[in-house]
Design a protein around this motif. Structure first.
Motif, mmCIF file in Angstrom:
data_model
loop_
_atom_site.group_PDB
_atom_site.id
_atom_site.type_symbol
_atom_site.label_atom_id
_atom_site.label_comp_id
_atom_site.label_asym_id
_atom_site.label_seq_id
_atom_site.Cartn_x
_atom_site.Cartn_y
_atom_site.Cartn_z
ATOM 1 N N SER A 190 -3.550 3.070 -6.621
ATOM 2 C CA SER A 190 -3.041 4.275 -6.680
ATOM 3 C C SER A 190 -1.775 4.190 -5.990
ATOM 4 O O SER A 190 -0.632 4.867 -6.262
ATOM 5 N N SER A 191 -1.809 3.431 -4.859
ATOM 6 C CA SER A 191 -0.590 3.637 -3.848
ATOM 7 C C SER A 191 0.456 2.732 -4.453
ATOM 8 O O SER A 191 1.518 3.235 -4.202
ATOM 9 N N GLN A 192 0.141 1.524 -5.456
ATOM 10 C CA GLN A 192 1.258 0.760 -6.118
ATOM 11 C C GLN A 192 2.023 1.839 -7.043
ATOM 12 O O GLN A 192 3.082 1.534 -7.384
ATOM 13 N N VAL B 112 -6.664 9.088 0.331
ATOM 14 C CA VAL B 112 -5.508 8.612 -0.195
ATOM 15 C C VAL B 112 -4.599 9.885 -0.313
ATOM 16 O O VAL B 112 -3.497 10.250 -0.118
ATOM 17 N N ILE C 188 -1.179 11.320 1.765
ATOM 18 C CA ILE C 188 -0.147 11.613 1.236
ATOM 19 C C ILE C 188 0.287 13.110 1.471
ATOM 20 O O ILE C 188 1.531 13.458 1.655
ATOM 21 N N LEU D 56 2.948 6.105 3.139
ATOM 22 C CA LEU D 56 2.676 7.079 2.221
ATOM 23 C C LEU D 56 3.294 8.492 2.356
ATOM 24 O O LEU D 56 3.957 9.092 1.603
#
Length: 272
Positions: free
Chosen positions: A113-115, A138, A142, A154
């Protein structure tokens, strides 16, 4: 009878089984109307079925051959096939809708998901809105504001370009297989920023450098970017910002810090 897709651990697949939640996620794209939608990882199409019912073009990127075959035999058996088989992270997003903007959505694989969001940032002019479901931790990261433990790389890089909304939390039991953590649905909408007012590549380097040593004062962590004899890093009369830790800085502060580092680098080169 079409055989159901078996979730694959190596692809981070957790298939959503609750249709009401799938419909709610699909409706998050309505905040950015009149442009196409790209779904990442449709799986067995639980979210896709609600997206394609909307009056807009929808395409879906799927890397799992079994899922692609299942969708072609079920959801799109008698309809135009919007499935793009491949790896989203390796795609040129300008090719998806002929260079036109689109909404990004999906039940995103936790492990990438971060990528996915870093790729979104690299294509921010193509993606005015991004919604979907990710690991709750996550999502909190964010959406986090300065001063919180969750605030990090992020948070800063996304909030520089997008307004973030934490929409709702999703429990583990609505997935097959159930993940070990809760999930959350978020929406990120492009803000009005056209330029940060600093070198954007250096901005990313500064943010990543200082958060990689988040417990240290900026005056210490910035030594990785600047020479030891840098005036900016001097212990005597340090700039007030440099006595702070990275989670205390807003996006605006990071822009200012980036310009300070750029000025220092420029000054060092002129001396040489």
């Amino acid at each position: 009878m079409v055989r159901q897709v078996k979730p694959k651990k190596n692809l981070g697949q957790h298939f959503l089984t609750d249709l009401s939640i799938a419909r709610r996620i699909a409706d998050t794209v309505d905040a950015c109307p009149d442009i196409p939608v790209l779904e990442i990882g449709p799986g067995m199409g639980v979210l896709t079925q609600y997206l394609v019912s909307k009056p807009r073009e929808v395409k879906a990127v799927e890397i799992d051959k079994e899922s692609v075959a299942y969708l072609k035999q079920t959801l799109f058996k008698d309809a135009a096939d919007p499935i793009i088989e491949g790896d989203f992270l390796r795609m040129d997003l300008h090719d998806i809708f002929g260079g036109n903007p689109f909404v990004l959505t999906g039940n995103y694989p936790y492990d990438i998901s971060s990528q996915i969001f870093f790729k979104m940032l690299d294509n921010k002019d193509l993606i005015p809105c991004c919604t979907g479901m990710i690991q709750r931790e996550v999502a909190l990261r964010i959406a986090s504001e300065p001063g919180n433990k969750a605030y990090g790389i992020l948070s800063v890089l996304i909030q520089a370009w997008y307004d973030v909304e934490y929409l709702f939390t999703v429990d583990e039991h609505v997935f097959n297989p159930p993940p070990k953590v809760k999930s959350a649905v978020i929406r990120m909408t492009r803000n009005q920023v056209d330029s940060l007012g600093c070198d954007e590549q250096l901005f990313k380097r500064v943010v990543k450098t200082v958060f990689n040593q988040r417990r240290k004062m900026l005056r210490v962590s910035l030594r990785q970017l600047l020479p030891q004899d840098s005036k900016l890093l001097s212990a005597e009369n340090p700039h007030p910002m440099l006595t702070k830790r990275p989670e205390q800085l807003s996006v605006k502060d990071f822009v200012e810090l980036t310009n300070m580092v750029a000025d220092e680098e420029c000054g060092m080169r002129n001396v040489e």
